[in-house]
Design an enzyme around this catalytic site. Structure first.
Site, PDB file in Angstrom:
ATOM      1  N   GLU A 530       0.765  -1.135  -0.083  1.00  0.00           N
ATOM      2  CA  GLU A 530       0.051   0.062   0.068  1.00  0.00           C
ATOM      3  C   GLU A 530       0.799   1.425  -0.030  1.00  0.00           C
ATOM      4  O   GLU A 530       1.780   1.266   0.473  1.00  0.00           O
ATOM      5  CB  GLU A 530      -0.968   0.022   1.340  1.00  0.00           C
ATOM      6  CG  GLU A 530      -2.093  -0.764   1.259  1.00  0.00           C
ATOM      7  CD  GLU A 530      -2.889  -1.235   2.368  1.00  0.00           C
ATOM      8  OE1 GLU A 530      -1.944  -0.758   3.666  1.00  0.00           O
ATOM      9  OE2 GLU A 530      -3.973  -1.478   2.413  1.00  0.00           O
ATOM     10  N   ASP A 642      10.924   4.479 -17.695  1.00  0.00           N
ATOM     11  CA  ASP A 642       9.419   4.014 -17.665  1.00  0.00           C
ATOM     12  C   ASP A 642       8.694   5.567 -17.272  1.00  0.00           C
ATOM     13  O   ASP A 642       8.029   5.739 -16.553  1.00  0.00           O
ATOM     14  CB  ASP A 642       9.225   3.240 -16.487  1.00  0.00           C
ATOM     15  CG  ASP A 642       7.868   2.754 -16.559  1.00  0.00           C
ATOM     16  OD1 ASP A 642       6.960   3.036 -17.505  1.00  0.00           O
ATOM     17  OD2 ASP A 642       7.352   2.210 -15.827  1.00  0.00           O
TER      18      ASP A 642
END
Ligand code: ACK
Length: 879
Positions: A530, A642
């Site tokens: 998370e 990326d």
């Protein structure tokens, strides 16, 4: 063993044979415990006992057998009615087997004289026990008076007629000890003087302290001493694979107990204690001395070839100094020990050092770390291929601390000890002349500053970029609180070059105590767990809002490494457009990466949510920030791989910061991690063709991705190439198609995008040039007013005068030939339709006017133009 019960006694004079033997059994016959060694046990003698009784009418053996027909050696006598009884029972010779103190345990029954009618005058309730020592078996026939009395034996319990009737009787047990014995053996004798006795068993034993292992020493079976209070001191001998300086001792008590252990043995090197034995260290473990308790795991970069190792062998190219303890990790080169000060000036110190004695491989370079004394948080690192450097830019009259380490193919060695040197004082001249140098220095400094400012402005105007002049053999990086501080030749260090990834993370990321962090809410899901928002309150600092990436429970070691790898990368950067790492939590769980908090989250989501809400200048401002961050990364030698709007975060001030420095992408470099087309690790839509085709990831491929991000920004989060499949995207891009301009896109921005998407990566702009161009646009907002309109989009589509001048249809003739309408080429040229730009405006009327009267030909030409427009609208632009 169950004995055959005797029948009840007949009436008449009592005889010892009236014993309730079954009851005797219930009383238990006892046996030797671990510390008693029987010399004789009449119950276990299978054959004749060989005892002698005299006179003949005295003691008699009861000829009973048990259920196994084994004899029961019970002697009885019961001449209670007769005067002057003197009945002897002599045992056979009993070897004392070296014991000097023996015990005799008698079990017997004895008749209560009071219960005998008329026998009171002569009846006795005791008998006597004697012994006679002899070295051999010939001594039994000695005179009675040569026997030495041991004791008069009385019964604790005697039995009556009633007991006989009830078959209830208690067995008497009496034990006497005899010693010191001086000969090899002895006889026992039992004298009856008129009692009614049944001697059920005679057990003769000695006591010993049984063999025992205590404190890794074996203490042998030890016969107790002759005296009942004597403690025998016994020396132990060390168990196998153990040693001692002084043999351990213990004391054997008369009762056969071990008391008071003194000293101990220790498992020798290579062995450890387990269950009172010394066991060899397993492979991969070692124990260097008897004093060490347990085998320990080999330190990093070492191993063992066999069990029971005293030390671990360094892996190839790794090394441990002879003086190093074996617990020390093997490192690469051995450490530099001699550093010499060379020329010292006000602002510089020259150093030289000797190559380590055993460099353990070729030294690729040296790393020199230095900082002003007591200012360790702010340090500089110079890399040099030579064994000397000059550290410049130092403060006059200041002490600096230097440390040097070498790097070989196997990695870095340890840093040398600290060497401290001082720069020269600023003013060497006498005091009355001191004003002159001050003025001179001030003027010089002023001139230098001016030159720097002018140089900076000039370089700014040229949108140029130049690296500081430097020895090509040297690289220099400045750090502050672990972050690279000043520009120069800066290098990103791949955490993979660290053998121990934990070392990398602690080199580049600050460890934060978990108690300083308060987690407020979950804001998303990351690759490893998370993502939360929260607050960080470091002691002495103000509280900061932070984002906290957590590593989910049950992670593998590799996941932990990859997760923290991002922090090892991020921690090396310090730039306003790169997400800032606050630190990591690795010493407690969950493992966390703590970064600055970006209120508006990821850029792609933010733009989609705010479609059409920003001015062009605001959008360009975002793009400028990202370009600046990317320039910083490319200067550091870091290739992102990326870059995409989803990996850029935006804060409440609309400042964009490049994020997502996951390690896994870099693993693509691993020849094993093959490129896959199935939703693989390469983000196709953002990736340059050469990176997709042959994994040529460079800052130039990052520039391509940056062009795609520009397109995402200007189109407010539109998905590049919409719903086309990855395969179609690869094919289309390979064939020269490019994304069309987003709606209402300033021409200059689209031009820049197209430049970023040049097939030849060397033709793409560099990030510093992009920053420069965007700065120019921001300084001159009117330049953004020209938008790519429909016609110019068609013009781009048709190529010839496209921004790149590099269309698929390089001429009108080529296009007409392609659609098999080449016959009209001349007419088109003659009527001014000489470029694809012009052709793009052609209408049906124009065609009729040109003499293209055949409806089929009109359709073909117009359809072809329309097709190209549709392609454009659908997103593809042939370059
Ligand atoms: O689009 P978001 O709100 O922005 O959802 C994702 C989510 O966590 C998973 O990555 C958000 N996020 C990541 N890092 C940060 C950060 N430093 N500040 C604020 N939000 C963040 C991201």
């Amino acid at each position: 063993m169950l004995r055959v019960p005797r029948p009840p006694p007949p009436p008449g004079p009592p005889r010892a044979g009236l014993l309730p033997l079954a009851l005797l059994l219930l009383g238990g016959l006892g046996s030797a415990d671990g510390s008693e060694v029987n010399l004789l046990d009449s119950r276990s003698v299978m054959g004749d006992l060989g005892w002698i009784a005299y006179p003949k009418n005295g003691w008699e053996e009861i000829g009973e057998v048990d259920e196994n027909y084994a004899p029961i050696h019970t002697y009885q006598v019961c001449r209670v009615m007769e005067q002057s009884q003197n009945n002897w029972l002599l045992t056979s010779w009993i070897s004392n087997r070296g014991a000097s103190r023996i015990f005799v345990e008698l079990k017997f029954t004895l008749r209560d004289c009071n219960s005998l009618p008329g026998g009171l005058g002569t009846c006795k309730e005791t008998f006597n026990m004697y012994y006679f020592e002899s070295d051999d078996e010939d001594g039994r026939n000695v005179r009675e008076n040569q026997y030495i009395k041991i004791d008069t034996i009385a019964a604790d319990e005697s039995f009556t007629e009633l007991d006989l009737g009830d078959r209830v009787m208690k067995l008497n047990t009496e034990v006497r000890d005899v010693g010191p014995l001086t000969k090899k053996g002895f006889y026992l004798a039992f004298q009856d003087v008129g009692a009614c006795i049944a001697l059920v068993s005679v057990r003769v034993y000695y006591k010993k302290c049984p063999v025992v292992v205590r404190n890794l020493a074996i203490f042998p079976d030890t016969i107790t001493g002759a005296d009942s209070s004597q403690l025998l001191e016994v020396l132990g001998s060390c168990v196998n694979h153990s040693v001692t300086d002084e043999p351990p001792r213990m004391h054997c008590s008369a009762e056969g107990e071990w008391l008071v252990p003194i000293g101990k043995c220790m498992c020798k090197a290579g062995y450890e204690e387990k269950n009172n034995t010394c066991q060899a260290c397993r492979l991969g473990f070692f124990k260097d001395s008897p004093q060490s308790q347990m085998c320990t795991k080999c330190p990093p970069h070492s191993y063992t070839r066999e069990e029971a190792s005293h030390f671990c062998i360094c892996e190839e190219h790794y090394f441990r100094k002879e003086t190093d303890p074996p617990t020390m990790a093997c490192t690469t080169p051995s450490i530099i020990t001699t550093v010499k000060k060379g020329k010292v000036a006000k602002n510089s110190i020259s150093l030289s050092w000797q190559e380590p004695d055993r460099p353990n491989g070729i030294i690729l370079e040296y790393e020199i770390k230095y900082f002003e004394k007591d200012q360790e948080t702010s340090y500089t690192i110079i890399k040099s291929k030579e064994t000397k450097i000059t550290a410049d830019g130092l403060k006059p009259a200041s002490a600096y601390v230097f440390q040097i380490r070498a790097r070989t193919a196997a990695g870095y060695g340890g840093f040398s000890r600290r060497f401290e040197f001082e720069t020269s004082p600023l003013l060497a001249a006498s005091s009355d002349q001191s004003q002159i140098p001050i003025i001179a220095v001030s003027v010089t400094v002023g001139v230098i500053l001016l030159a720097i400012v002018i140089g900076f402005l000039l370089s700014g105007r040229r949108c140029g970029y130049s690296k500081a002049k430097q020895d090509p053999e040297e690289e220099k990086m400045h750090f502050h609180n672990g972050h690279i501080k000043l520009p120069g030749v800066r290098t990103y260090i791949d955490p993979h070059t660290y053998e121990d990834p934990n070392q990398a993370v602690h080199e580049f990321a600050k460890e934060i105590e978990a108690s300083y962090i308060s987690i407020e809410r979950v804001i998303g899901a990351g690759e490893f767990g998370e993502v939360c928002s929260g607050r960080l309150k470091l002691p002495g600092k103000r509280e900061l809002p932070v984002a906290i990436k957590t590593l989910k429970v049950g992670y593998t070691e590799k996941q932990r490494r990859d997760f923290l790898g991002e922090a090892s990368i991020m921690g090396q950067f310090d730039h306003p457009n790169i997400i800032h790492l606050e630190g990591v939590v690795t010493k407690s769980k969950p493992v966390m990466i703590v970064t600055e908090y970006m209120e508006n989250g990821s850029l792609d989501t933010f733009l989609k949510k705010n479609d059409g809400q920003f001015t062009v200048i605001q959008l360009v401002g975002m793009l400028r920030g990202m370009a600046s961050g990317m320039k910083y990364l490319s200067d550091m030698g870091y290739v992102h791989r990326d870059l995409a709007a989803r990996n850029v975060l935006i804060n409440s001030n609309l400042v964009c910061k490049v994020s997502d420095f996951g390690l896994s992408r870099i693993l693509e470099d691993d020849p094993e991690a093959a490129y896959t087309t199935k939703g693989g690790k390469i983000p196709i839509r953002w990736t340059a063709p050469e990176a997709i085709a042959f994994r040529k990831f460079t800052s130039a491929s990052d520039v391509w991705s940056y062009g795609i991000v520009m397109w995402e920004v200007v189109s407010y989060g539109e998905r590049p190439y919409w719903e086309m499949t990855n395969q179609d995207v690869i094919k289309a891009v390979e064939e020269g198609y490019r994304l069309p301009s987003p709606m209402d896109c300033p021409a200059a921005l689209y031009q820049l995008m197209l430049n970023c998407w040049q097939k030849d990566r060397n033709s793409r702009p560099k990030f510093d040039e992009i920053v420069c161009m965007l700065d120019k646009l921001i300084r001159n907002p009117s330049s953004l007013k020209t938008l790519v309109n429909a016609s110019s989009r068609v013009s781009n589509l048709l190529g010839e005068h496209s921004p790149l001048g590099n269309g698929v249809y390089r001429s009108v003739g080529e296009w007409l030939e392609a659609i098999k309408m080449g016959r009209y080429a001349e007419i088109f040229m003659e009527n001014g339709y000489s470029s694809m730009d012009a052709v793009a405006q052609v209408t049906l009327e124009d065609l009729r006017r040109l003499g293209v009267t055949l409806v089929g030909h009109q359709k073909k030409i117009l359809n072809s133009l329309q097709e190209m427009k549709v392609q454009l609208v659908n997103g593809m632009v042939p370059l």
